[in-house]
Design an enzyme around this catalytic site. Structure first.
Site, mmCIF file in Angstrom:
data_model
loop_
_atom_site.group_PDB
_atom_site.id
_atom_site.type_symbol
_atom_site.label_atom_id
_atom_site.label_comp_id
_atom_site.label_asym_id
_atom_site.label_seq_id
_atom_site.Cartn_x
_atom_site.Cartn_y
_atom_site.Cartn_z
ATOM 1 N N ARG A 95 -37.489 -34.100 -21.581
ATOM 2 C CA ARG A 95 -37.440 -34.913 -22.799
ATOM 3 C C ARG A 95 -37.836 -36.341 -22.442
ATOM 4 N NH1 ARG A 95 -32.599 -37.788 -25.096
ATOM 5 N NH2 ARG A 95 -33.238 -38.397 -27.179
ATOM 6 N N HIS A 139 -37.159 -44.257 -29.093
ATOM 7 C CA HIS A 139 -36.009 -44.510 -28.226
ATOM 8 C C HIS A 139 -35.911 -46.029 -28.030
ATOM 9 C CE1 HIS A 139 -33.262 -42.507 -25.074
ATOM 10 N NE2 HIS A 139 -32.983 -43.809 -25.034
ATOM 11 N N GLU A 184 -30.352 -41.695 -31.131
ATOM 12 C CA GLU A 184 -29.128 -42.475 -31.305
ATOM 13 C C GLU A 184 -29.273 -43.634 -32.295
ATOM 14 O OE1 GLU A 184 -27.935 -43.652 -27.363
ATOM 15 O OE2 GLU A 184 -27.404 -41.613 -26.783
ATOM 16 N N ASN A 313 -25.945 -36.303 -28.267
ATOM 17 C CA ASN A 313 -25.687 -36.948 -26.980
ATOM 18 C C ASN A 313 -24.202 -37.269 -26.877
ATOM 19 O OD1 ASN A 313 -28.451 -36.926 -26.789
ATOM 20 N ND2 ASN A 313 -28.715 -39.152 -26.853
ATOM 21 N N TYR A 315 -21.153 -38.948 -24.108
ATOM 22 C CA TYR A 315 -20.791 -39.576 -22.832
ATOM 23 C C TYR A 315 -19.287 -39.743 -22.656
ATOM 24 C CZ TYR A 315 -25.700 -40.455 -22.070
ATOM 25 O OH TYR A 315 -27.042 -40.274 -21.863
ATOM 26 N N GLU A 379 -28.557 -35.361 -24.290
ATOM 27 C CA GLU A 379 -28.183 -36.269 -23.189
ATOM 28 C C GLU A 379 -26.712 -36.080 -22.849
ATOM 29 O OE1 GLU A 379 -28.803 -40.517 -23.668
ATOM 30 O OE2 GLU A 379 -30.738 -40.152 -24.642
HETATM 31 O O1 IFM Z 1 -29.410 -44.922 -21.005
HETATM 32 C C1 IFM Z 1 -28.899 -44.544 -22.237
HETATM 33 C C2 IFM Z 1 -29.964 -43.883 -23.090
HETATM 34 O O2 IFM Z 1 -31.069 -44.689 -23.261
HETATM 35 C C3 IFM Z 1 -29.405 -43.554 -24.459
HETATM 36 N N1 IFM Z 1 -28.185 -42.812 -24.354
HETATM 37 C C4 IFM Z 1 -27.163 -43.313 -23.467
HETATM 38 C C5 IFM Z 1 -27.750 -43.575 -22.094
HETATM 39 C C6 IFM Z 1 -26.655 -44.108 -21.141
HETATM 40 O O3 IFM Z 1 -26.138 -45.296 -21.621
#
Ligand code: IFM
Length: 473
Positions: A95, A139, A184, A313, A315, A379
């Site tokens: 990607r 992005h 995002e 995504n 985290y 992600e």
């Molecule tokens: O690096 C970023 C990415 O560009 C978008 N999603 C989160 C990642 C980590 O912060």
């Protein structure tokens, strides 16, 4: 890259999550992700013009150490080597994002052939290595001219985005099946226009809400254009960064804060996309602040045009409280307090809490509340304070555990009924981590920036072995 040395150090790493991960089907998609500004460099080559990130990087104090994406991982010149790395790791899908100001300088007008040629070569290189290309159109690198004209809070930007999307599709659509419109949009709207910690660095809540709507409109217009232009099967997606929004306690104030966080973090995107309406409670909260979402007739039908995949995504997650450290429930402007509270779990190098259980909960909830479209995790990954040995090899057990526990969470969500079909590790390479500059390393491959040498970390070999095992190879 010295794969042999690294292989010896890191091969066949097993984790306590292996048995769970092994329940994934052999057809599960395994990818890795990057984005243009974070890796390409070459910011003024072949006709590229500045994006809002080139500008923001020049704002004193905006980026750690005054770092910029000027050189980044020099991927623009090292692309074949990076594609070879993906191949060697056995990753099936890559990607990558297209830099808008590289292919359409200034954000309007004709395509820049030299800029598009780079993505042409990259796509061909991937296909020649049997790697599936997965293109993200936006992005975060908005052409500066469009920001000067008002940026995403300006409705016209949505139409400019649709033109740009069509122009990229015209060049790559004969070979690329998977298209993500936006990455995002929450970050663009909230970090870029409300909190001002990302480009373009504005601090204006109303502008952020207008940006949300125009981002979604741009997505919908681009979906319409690509669907109309497609002459072969196409997989159209948007990627949202999602999390849970659980109340810190069972108090009324905390439950209300959780509702608001869920409204502005998840439902303000997914309700228009999947239900053709904005959530009533969010609309009411905004109205109480004198803000209206700038919806025109027909916008919601455009935004809710069917998509084929929902990119998600994830985290970290935090609990929500409506009470500040002093016990107050309203701030000095009379607005309700919204405070994120840590669970008290281990943190990554960026200070994000490691919470795979909430990943499973979030995916399960999205599958339940917004059914009917398959999910791909576009992600997931973590920054840690990597310590290379004298050969440059990083034994990143912490990252392996992070990735394994989050992939196991996907298995839990699938078994609870959510249709999750793939996983992309963020990121292939250490890269320019936005306001954190190069300090925070997310790669499964280490980049030694002075020499640009790439060295796969232990996590890269663990990922390769995991993919092979699940595929039954
Ligand atoms: O690096 C970023 C990415 O560009 C978008 N999603 C989160 C990642 C980590 O912060």
């Amino acid at each position: 890259m010295d794969i042999t040395a690294a292989k010896a150090a890191g091969a066949r790493i097993s984790t306590r999550h292996d048995d769970v991960i092994d329940r994934l089907p052999s057809s599960f998609r395994w990818g890795t992700a990057t984005s243009a500004y974070q890796i390409e460099g070459a910011v003024d080559e072949d006709g590229r013009t500045p994006s809002i990130w080139d500008t923001f990087c020049r704002v004193p104090g905006a980026i750690a150490n005054g770092d910029t994406g000027d050189l980044a991982c020099d991927h623009y010149h090292r692309m074949p080597e990076d594609v070879a790395l993906i191949r060697e790791l056995g990753i099936d899908t890559y990607r990558y994002s297209v830099s808008w100001p590289r292919v359409q300088p200034g954000g309007s007008g004709p395509a820049n052939a030299a800029g598009l040629a780079f993505y042409d070569r990259l796509t061909d290189e991937l296909l020649s290595q049997d790697i599936e290309p997965w293109v993200t159109l936006y992005h975060w690198d908005l052409p500066q001219e469009l920001e000067d004209a008002g940026g995403w809070p300006n409705r016209d930007t949505a139409y400019r985005f649709a033109d740009y999307a069509e122009l990229v599709y015209a060049r790559l659509g004969d070979r690329v099946q998977h298209w993500t419109t936006l990455n995002e949009p929450w970050c663009t709207a909230m970090l870029g226009y409300v909190q001002g910690v990302q480009a373009p660095g504005r601090r204006d809540f109303e502008a952020g809400i207008h940006a949300v709507h125009h981002l979604l409109l741009g997505h919908g217009l681009a979906v319409e254009r690509l669907r109309a232009a497609a002459t072969r099967p196409v997989d159209l997606a948007i990627t949202l960064n999602l999390s849970t929004a659980k109340p810190a306690t069972d108090s009324e104030a905390d439950r209300e804060a959780a509702r608001r966080a869920d409204g502005l973090g998840t439902r303000i995107y997914l309700d228009p996309l999947r239900r053709a309406s904005y959530p009533q409670d969010v609309v009411a909260d905004l109205a109480a602040r004198g803000i209206e979402i700038p919806v025109h007739d027909g916008d919601l039908a455009t935004i809710s045009a069917p998509i084929d995949t929902l990119g998600v995504n994830y985290y970290f997650s935090m609990r929500q409280s409506g009470v500040d450290e002093h016990g107050r429930t309203a701030d000095s402007d009379g607005l309700p307090v919204d405070r994120a509270v840590l669970y008290g779990l281990p943190l990554t190098a960026i200070g994000w809490e490691i919470m795979p259980d909430d990943f499973a909960d979030m995916l399960t909830r999205i599958g339940r509340d917004y059914p009917g479209v398959p999910i791909v995790v576009t992600e997931n990954g973590a920054a840690f304070a990597d310590k290379p040995d004298e050969t440059g090899f990083v034994r990143d057990d912490d990252r392996v555990e992070y990735l394994a526990s989050h992939i196991a969470a996907i298995v839990a969500a699938r078994e609870a009924g959510t249709d999750v079909r793939g996983y992309f590790v963020w990121s292939l390479l250490d890269n320019f981590e936005w306001a954190y500059g190069y300090d925070k390393r997310f790669g499964i491959v280490r980049v030694d920036y002075p020499t640009q040498q790439r060295t796969p970390k232990q996590s890269a070999y663990w990922y390769r072995d995991t993919i092979q095992r699940v595929r039954g190879q």
